[in-house]
Design a protein around this motif. Structure first.
Motif, PDB file in Angstrom:
ATOM      1  N   THR A  27       7.231  -2.251   8.632  1.00 51.78           N
ATOM      2  CA  THR A  27       8.618  -2.287   9.100  1.00 51.78           C
ATOM      3  C   THR A  27       9.058  -3.727   9.323  1.00 51.78           C
ATOM      4  O   THR A  27      10.150  -4.125   8.909  1.00 51.78           O
ATOM      5  N   ALA A  28       8.200  -4.527   9.963  1.00 59.16           N
ATOM      6  CA  ALA A  28       8.530  -5.931  10.222  1.00 59.16           C
ATOM      7  C   ALA A  28       8.651  -6.733   8.930  1.00 59.16           C
ATOM      8  O   ALA A  28       9.390  -7.717   8.868  1.00 59.16           O
ATOM      9  N   LEU A  29       7.933  -6.315   7.889  1.00 57.52           N
ATOM     10  CA  LEU A  29       8.043  -6.980   6.584  1.00 57.52           C
ATOM     11  C   LEU A  29       9.352  -6.627   5.879  1.00 57.52           C
ATOM     12  O   LEU A  29       9.675  -7.198   4.841  1.00 57.52           O
ATOM     13  N   GLY A  30      10.101  -5.684   6.436  1.00 56.84           N
ATOM     14  CA  GLY A  30      11.384  -5.304   5.865  1.00 56.84           C
ATOM     15  C   GLY A  30      11.289  -4.318   4.727  1.00 56.84           C
ATOM     16  O   GLY A  30      12.217  -4.194   3.923  1.00 56.84           O
ATOM     17  N   LEU A  31      10.180  -3.581   4.653  1.00 54.53           N
ATOM     18  CA  LEU A  31      10.022  -2.591   3.592  1.00 54.53           C
ATOM     19  C   LEU A  31      10.844  -1.348   3.913  1.00 54.53           C
ATOM     20  O   LEU A  31      11.010  -0.986   5.078  1.00 54.53           O
ATOM     21  N   THR A  32      11.328  -0.707   2.872  1.00 55.74           N
ATOM     22  CA  THR A  32      12.105   0.522   3.072  1.00 55.74           C
ATOM     23  C   THR A  32      11.169   1.664   3.455  1.00 55.74           C
ATOM     24  O   THR A  32       9.964   1.614   3.177  1.00 55.74           O
ATOM     25  N   ASP A  33      11.736   2.692   4.054  1.00 58.95           N
ATOM     26  CA  ASP A  33      10.944   3.873   4.411  1.00 58.95           C
ATOM     27  C   ASP A  33      10.285   4.479   3.175  1.00 58.95           C
ATOM     28  O   ASP A  33       9.139   4.932   3.237  1.00 58.95           O
ATOM     29  N   GLU A  34      10.986   4.468   2.064  1.00 56.49           N
ATOM     30  CA  GLU A  34      10.442   5.027   0.819  1.00 56.49           C
ATOM     31  C   GLU A  34       9.231   4.226   0.351  1.00 56.49           C
ATOM     32  O   GLU A  34       8.214   4.794  -0.071  1.00 56.49           O
ATOM     33  N   ASP A  35       9.318   2.893   0.410  1.00 47.43           N
ATOM     34  CA  ASP A  35       8.207   2.052  -0.029  1.00 47.43           C
ATOM     35  C   ASP A  35       7.017   2.148   0.926  1.00 47.43           C
ATOM     36  O   ASP A  35       5.862   2.104   0.494  1.00 47.43           O
ATOM     37  N   ILE A  36       7.291   2.301   2.208  1.00 46.34           N
ATOM     38  CA  ILE A  36       6.222   2.487   3.191  1.00 46.34           C
ATOM     39  C   ILE A  36       5.483   3.791   2.908  1.00 46.34           C
ATOM     40  O   ILE A  36       4.250   3.838   2.874  1.00 46.34           O
ATOM     41  N   ALA A  37       6.246   4.855   2.676  1.00 44.84           N
ATOM     42  CA  ALA A  37       5.635   6.156   2.382  1.00 44.84           C
ATOM     43  C   ALA A  37       4.845   6.104   1.075  1.00 44.84           C
ATOM     44  O   ALA A  37       3.749   6.667   0.982  1.00 44.84           O
ATOM     45  N   ALA A  38       5.360   5.408   0.073  1.00 37.87           N
ATOM     46  CA  ALA A  38       4.673   5.308  -1.216  1.00 37.87           C
ATOM     47  C   ALA A  38       3.359   4.535  -1.076  1.00 37.87           C
ATOM     48  O   ALA A  38       2.348   4.922  -1.679  1.00 37.87           O
ATOM     49  N   ALA A  39       3.350   3.466  -0.288  1.00 44.05           N
ATOM     50  CA  ALA A  39       2.120   2.690  -0.084  1.00 44.05           C
ATOM     51  C   ALA A  39       1.069   3.551   0.611  1.00 44.05           C
ATOM     52  O   ALA A  39      -0.106   3.546   0.223  1.00 44.05           O
ATOM     53  N   ARG A  40       1.484   4.297   1.606  1.00 42.70           N
ATOM     54  CA  ARG A  40       0.557   5.168   2.337  1.00 42.70           C
ATOM     55  C   ARG A  40      -0.004   6.253   1.420  1.00 42.70           C
ATOM     56  O   ARG A  40      -1.207   6.490   1.379  1.00 42.70           O
TER      57      ARG A  40
END
Length: 145
Positions: A125-138
């Motif tokens: 979140t602090a890196l400014g990633l979107t929720d979609e990109d965070i979910a995709a990385a996980r």
């Protein structure tokens, strides 16, 4: 006896370097690995491999950088400050890759941990990633394990 007469002076610690993108990334990787209060050799090795591959370092150079990052992580500012350095110096696509690298550190010990996942979410979140990109990385990281 001599110890009482001539006590050894503690060496004054060397000042920590000013964080740049390289040190900020390393410190955040260390922070993820330590989030579960169990810093394992597999996580250390994964951090070294990431630092080596990301910055073109030899194994010994990567280990030295990680050691500096460990000290920096213990004594330096919080996650938002490190993330801001990366946001300023690293483009979005590469920050997405950093999230993948951080997941690989979190899962390097073969176990999922809630504290590590919470730390990862805060960093992403602090890196400014979107929720979609965070979910995709996980999702990608969990699929690989």
């Amino acid at each position: 006896m001599f110890e009482r007469l001539f006590p050894r002076r503690k060496k004054s610690p060397e000042p920590l370097p000013q964080p740049d993108a390289q040190l900020a990334l390393g410190a955040l990787l260390v922070r993820v690995a330590m989030a579960d209060h169990n810093y394992k050799a597999s996580e250390v090795g994964q951090i070294d491999r990431i630092l080596s591959a990301t910055f073109g370092l030899k194994p010994l150079e990567a280990a030295k950088l990680r050691a500096t990052c460990e000290a920096l992580e213990r004594h330096a500012p919080g996650t938002p400050e490190f993330a801001q350095i990366l946001r300023d110096e690293v483009d979005y696509a590469d920050r997405k890759s950093l999230a993948d690298a951080m997941w690989s550190v979190a899962l390097a010990d073969g176990a999922r941990d809630d504290d590590e996942e919470v730390q990862l979410m805060a960093i992403e979140t602090a890196l400014g990633l979107t929720d979609e990109d965070i979910a995709a990385a996980r999702e990608s990281a969990l699929r690989k394990n």
